[in-house]
Write an enzyme that holds these catalytic residues in place. Structure first.
Site: not given
Lengths: 730, 316, 208
Positions: A615, A691
């Site tokens: 991340i 998403e």
């Protein structure tokens, strides 16, 4: 450079900037109203006039006549561009419905005119004076009616059909079976910034300052739509007020601004008025889904099929809600199929996680229903059926997949053990309370992406690329990537985005932007490393970058001593990826309360546990996920473009009629990122999450509503009118 | 939006005279609904008379123990008034259930009573609408009508009155004071203020052309437990599917009015007399003449269940 | 075809199941056309925006929002819907938050307007702006100026004791609880879904 195998660059093994929660570098601009969005760029071209777009009043047919005289004579009017006086514009690879020109009307609110005036008020008033008469034709507007005759999808992004083993026979003889239908409605992106463009011509050169997620697609499309060479077009879009897929493509604002600027012989600015957007622009098509699951008594899935019917104006490229099903659960005998019918509604096109977002609303509720039939906990049922390799293509290995951890750690954190397996058995005052879970899958595509990195000779660096930041945090992760690769503090890196004059990036869409664009910046930095090494006469393999200095071959040189050195690089992704199933995974959890009297549904808690590689910026990645969870709440509980089946349009075409979640709907949301790295995805081992966040919370909410009430609503959105006859007696 | 001239009036009588004397003129106070509709040319005034300087922004005690609310008192100010919060809590609750903080700061007491319907066909000038254009037909009748009316509608129009404040005012038996263009004043009971559509859905209130609301008067407080339950799909900033305003006395009697159901706040005195018998009896009576459509039939069950919830909580 | 279809088709609009029908809209009437061709009405107005006084002569139709964005080029205030349905245009007028899209400039003679630009600058952020950056209480940034103006006003409204839809005791003291802030902020839509972070940014400022 081509990325051809697992990532091994040491620069990312012990990162100092990448992976750290970082305030957005564009934050001070956005919070003070000084970040410039498309319609606001008073400084880029002098003497801007105002354009106002008129939409068609029918869904299908022809324009019989347009009375333009009143508008042309109206005060302040400079030009009127009208469909009856203009050949149809060209098409592009990205648009299904005609954008402008000619008498044919393909959908409601198709642009039929643009009035240019000295002021916005004058343009709007004159636009209302245009009188149009039509010859209407009957159209097809009801998916359920035409679905039975729909054909296998053409032109979609996923597999239209996939088969393995003998689904029908195995399902037929399975000990425990589920066969259910689910429907999802048409949805609107409803991003906060309306589509907007300022267009200016300089001879045969066109510049559009616009709001677009994909700069290079935009340039290519405008060239084919307007029949001018690509190299005569510049597209600039540094700030984009939300897109969610709705701004992947050139829309009527850019086309009309360009044509109007030509007619008015001066720069023209156009913003699509909000009530026009829902029918003029694109939407997520509705789906009808059928899910069949057959298992043995112990809960092993033996057969699974997911079929989807959707529609679109071309009869092609629908909403393939089966997209996740080939990746998710074990089961030797399987089938997926996506059928698309022709409808005369406005153009359906990509909206956040096309296919998978509504797909989870079917599949993950079906899994919940199946678990109940089997008498199993829905988490244990999912874990029992976790596949070892991609279930539809067993030869494809997972690159990294930690879905079981997402579910287990999420269950622990959420207090899943307190869930009552029997529905409608927990209440809190007048509220019936329930918990739901869903797994989440979204593919992790990457695509080639380029950038330029330039040392400024003063100890800083500037990255330029046509990458966009649609709220995703691109500015900051790109700065982090360059800072990491060049050994600079973050505030020494500046980032300029969204200009087609810059190297072509991946753009923002399909959850590919973060992984691809940062890899492109990395590639540019590698090129710059080479250039620096060459300048210093040392082996590029031996140098490292720390604290604003280059260190290698016994030398330590401040970057500020290197002058204005720049390099452009591009990452491309090799075929090796085809052997792997590279995805992102999540466990989504939700607790809801349902008012036992009124059936009002309110979300109490939400948690997402995400497995998405490295991340890059946990602060902004978390925002991506909570934002997607919020959009999921809308999709599950309120969002629906209501189709008028006689007139063929979306009736609730404004933000009062098309309800999206507000503050009061959304409680504190929690997100956990598993600390996973995926060396197969990119040099940075990072994947997108924007998403993934909308793939599953929908079903978790739906399953929680069922757990709270014992009422299963399979037609989204789940609203109280669909439950009221089944709520407890009062 | 069509061009218009603009003036400010220093008093209500001046404003009323100006509007009465000028064809195509309209009053503007907060403007939150009028400007919305002017942008779509659903409203096309040629002259606006701004009433913000008329001084009607105070809430006064009346001799018989009630309140006289100036027409310019904002929704925020009215709902926050200590007397209203203490004695007319249902009014505070109803106002705070409506719109958003920004809109409530601008929306006025008089203007809110004149809020027009939110029927999506009314809002789309391409669609036929008898309210927008008498004799045009009604696209809603066989269209998307989930939000629309179930009672008091007509063959011309099935729209609802969309507001919340008026539902509480109807419950409280407020009176609407006005001044006409010729300077004469009158008082209209709130029950008579909003009209049923009949054959003239374009006529929405009892006001005559040029007649301006000056005050809304509340009779003395009712006591009892005050509740306003607004049911909607999202938790805030949405129009009601159904709303129920109620004042319930300790003995189980009380008053009840419904929003989101009809062209006006729906209160049937004979029905509320049945409150001690429970929600079902009240709603059956109040909506005996309902003509729901297939996609808004649920509103009847929802009204009953919402009222049942109110009664259960009032008893506990 | 029953009466309702006839009512619809009187105007020539396609009724359910009907074949091709021409739809027509009449041109402007002569009086309408004459009115429309006349020069738009203009009016002078004096506004103070972020402490600076402006004397403007405007088309009466000009909203406060368009006055700020187009005439004063203060583009921090955003147009999201132009119909009071999103809150992106929120500004403070005489200390109160309003939707500047649903207000005419000429209605604001003598008013004091504060926009997001008046709260702070990139180099000197207002505490609410800083809290938004710290909590990542935005994504695309388009609704953000409206959210920030509203957030500042909401804390003020709570301090002043203005009740809300979720206030329990209407006669008691108001508190900046999570649910109070969420309800009061509901007129500011954020499609990126930063709500949870905005509530945390506001809580930080509320706690001082």
């Amino acid at each position: 450079m081509e990325f051809n195998g697992p990532s091994q660059d040491a620069v990312f093994t012990d990162p100092k900037v990448i992976g750290k929660s970082t305030r957005r570098i564009d934050g001070p601009l956005k919070t003070t109203g000084t970040a410039p969005y498309a319609y606001e760029r008073h400084d880029v071209a002098p003497n801007q006039a105002y354009g106002y777009v008129v939409g068609a009043g029918i869904a299908k047919g022809r324009i019989a006549a347009m009375n333009l005289e009143d508008a042309r004579k109206a005060p302040g009017v400079i030009a009127v561009v009208a469909a009856t006086e203009h050949e149809p514009v060209g098409s592009s690879d990205f648009n299904h419905a005609p954008l402008f020109g000619g008498r044919k009307i393909a959908h409601y609110h198709q642009a039929i005119a643009c009035v240019v005036a000295e002021s916005f008020e004058e343009a709007r008033a004159a636009a209302a004076m245009i009188r149009t008469s039509y010859e209407s034709e009957d159209g097809t507007y009801e998916l359920a009616k035409v679905a039975p005759g729909a054909e296998l999808e053409k032109g979609g992004w996923g597999d239209a059909r996939s088969d393995r083993g003998d689904f029908e026979a195995t399902f037929g003889s399975a000990a425990v079976k589920l066969d259910q239908h689910y429907t999802t409605p048409d949805e609107s992106h409803a991003m906060m910034e309306p589509m907007a463009t300022i267009a200016a011509w300089d001879g045969d050169r066109l510049t559009v300052w616009t709001s677009n997620q994909m700069i290079n697609w935009g340039k290519e499309s405008l060239a084919s739509i307007l029949s001018i060479p690509e190299n005569k077009i510049r597209v600039d879009s540094p700030y984009i007020g939300g897109g969610f897929g709705g701004k992947l493509f050139v829309r009527a604002d850019a086309v009309m601004a360009a044509l109007a600027a030509k007619a008015a012989k001066r720069p023209v600015k156009v913003m699509l008025q909000r009530p026009l957007i829902f029918n003029n622009a694109t939407h997520r098509p509705a789906t009808i889904q059928r899910v069949r699951i057959g298992a043995d008594k112990q809960g092993h899935i033996q057969a699974i099929a997911h079929e989807c019917w959707s529609g679109n104006i071309t009869g092609q490229d629908g909403e393939n809600a089966t997209a996740q099903t080939n990746h998710m659960y074990a089961g030797h005998h399987r089938m997926t199929a996506s059928y698309v019918a022709q409808l005369d509604l406005p153009e359906g096109n990509a909206m956040r996680a096309p296919g998978e977002a509504p797909g989870h609303m079917g599949l993950e509720v079906a899994i919940d229903e199946m678990a109940e039939k089997l008498g199993m906990d829905p988490i244990e049922f999912r874990i029992l059926n976790e596949p070892e390799t991609m279930p539809a293509h067993p030869d494809r290995k997972f690159s990294e997949r930690h879905l079981v951890r997402c579910l287990r750690e999420g269950a622990e954190r959420f207090g899943w053990s307190r869930r009552q397996a029997k529905p409608a058995s927990l209440s809190d005052g007048r509220w019936l309370v329930g918990m739901g879970v869903s797994a989440g899958y979204r593919g992790a595509p990457t695509t080639k992406s380029a950038a330029r990195v330039a040392l400024d000779g003063k100890g800083g660096a500037t990255v330029t690329t046509d990458m966009t930041d649609i709220g995703t945090g691109s500015y900051t992760i790109i700065a982090q990537t360059a800072a990491e690769c060049l050994g600079l503090p973050l505030d020494k890196v500046s980032v300029v985005l969204g200009d087609s004059a810059f190297p072509v990036s991946s753009g923002s869409g399909g959850q590919w932007g973060a992984a691809s664009s940062t890899a492109g910046v990395y590639a540019a930095c590698v090129e710059l490393h080479r250039a620096i090494a060459q300048k210093l006469g040392i082996d590029p393999q031996t140098i490292r970058f720390e604290d604003g200095r280059v260190i290698g071959a016994g030398k330590t040189v401040p970057l500020s001593d290197l002058g204005e050195l720049a390099a452009t690089g591009e990452i491309d992704f090799g075929d090796y990826k085809k052997g792997y199933d590279i995805g992102t995974y999540a466990g989504h959890f939700c607790e809801v309360g349902v008012d036992r009297y009124t059936g009002e549904i309110r979300i109490r808690r939400m948690l997402a546990v995400c497995d998405a590689g490295r991340i890059l910026n946990p602060l902004s990645a978390r925002s991506q996920v909570i934002g997607a969870m919020t959009m999921a709440a809308g999709a599950t509980l309120m969002e629906e473009l209501a189709v008028d089946k006689r007139f063929g349009y979306f009736v609730n075409h404004d933000l009062a009629g098309y309800e999206v979640p507000v503050h009061a709907d959304i409680p504190h949301q929690e997100v956990i990122f598993l600390e996973t790295l995926d060396p197969y995805i990119s040099p940075l081992q990072a994947k997108g999450v924007g998403e993934l966040g909308i793939c599953g919370p929908t079903a978790a909410i739906a399953n929680a509503v069922y757990n709270a009430t014992g009422i299963r609503v399979r037609e989204y959105p789940i609203t109280l009118d669909k439950m009221i006859d089944r709520l407890p007696q009062v | 939006m069509r061009s218009f001239t603009y003036q400010r009036a220093a008093s209500a009588s001046e404003a009323a005279a100006a509007v009465a004397a000028t064809p195509g003129a309209k009053f503007i106070a907060g403007g939150t609904n009028l400007l919305d509709l002017m942008k779509l040319e659903i409203e096309t005034p040629t002259h606006l008379v701004d009433v913000q300087d008329t001084g009607l922004d105070k809430i006064e005690d009346t001799p018989d123990g009630g309140l006289r609310i100036g027409t310019l008192v904002s929704n925020t100010a009215l709902s926050a008034d200590q007397r209203v919060r203490r004695d007319y809590a249902v009014l505070t609750r109803a106002i705070q259930a409506g719109a958003s903080g920004q809109l409530r700061n601008k929306a006025t007491t008089g203007g809110n009573l004149l809020q027009r319907t939110r029927c999506p066909y009314f809002y789309d000038p391409n669609m036929p609408c008898n309210k927008r254009k008498p004799g045009d037909g009604c696209a809603a009748m066989k269209g998307y009508s989930r939000q629309l009316g179930v009672i008091g509608t007509s063959d011309s129009c099935i729209a609802t009155y969309p507001g919340d404040m008026a539902v509480a005012l109807r419950l409280l038996d407020a009176e609407v004071e006005t001044v006409k263009g010729d300077g004469t004043a009158r008082s209209i009971p709130i029950a008579d203020f909003h009209r049923l559509w009949g054959d003239h859905p374009e006529r929405e209130t009892a006001l005559e052309p040029g007649e301006m609301i000056t005050h809304v008067v509340l009779p003395k407080p009712l006591g009892g437990k005050h509740v306003y339950h607004k049911v909607r799909d999202r938790a805030s900033y949405a129009f009601a599917l159904v709303s129920v305003a109620a004042v319930i006395q300790p003995d189980g009697t009380g008053r009840v009015a419904f929003g989101g159901m009809a062209p006006k706040p729906w209160r049937v005195e004979e029905a509320e007399a049945m409150l001690p018998q429970g929600a079902s009896a009240v709603v059956k009576r109040a909506f005996a003449d309902a003509k729901p459509r297939s996609d808004n039939r649920f509103k009847l069950a929802l009204a009953e269940r919402t009222l049942a919830g109110i009664l259960a909580e009032a008893r506990s | 075809m029953d009466d309702r279809d006839l009512a619809v088709s009187r105007r020539g609009v396609l009724a359910a199941g009907a074949a091709s029908v021409a739809v027509s809209q009449v041109p402007l009437s002569r009086t309408e056309a004459a009115a429309a061709a006349a020069k738009p009405a203009q009016q002078a107005v004096r506004l103070t925006v972020n402490g600076k006084s402006h004397d403007l002569t405007l088309d009466t139709r000009t909203t406060l929002l368009d006055t700020l964005r187009e005439h004063l080029q203060l583009t921090g205030t955003k147009k999201g819907c132009d119909h009071g349905q999103c809150g992106a245009c929120t500004v403070l007028v005489n200390g109160q938050r309003i939707n500047s899209c649903l207000s005419l400039a000429v209605m604001h003679q003598g008013d004091e307007v504060t926009t997001v630009e008046g709260l702070g600058t990139p180099d000197k952020l207002h505490p609410m702006q800083d809290a938004f950056v710290e909590h990542d209480a935005y994504q695309c940034g388009y609704c953000t100026p409206g959210q920030i103006c509203s957030a500042v006003a909401v804390l003020d409204e709570i301090r002043k004791g203005i009740p809300s839809h979720v206030t329990g005791d209407l006669t008691g003291k108001m508190q900046p609880t999570n649910i109070e802030m969420r309800e009061r902020m509901s007129g500011n839509i954020c499609r990126c879904g930063a709500y949870s972070n905005i509530a945390e940014a506001m809580a930080q400022v509320a706690e001082g």
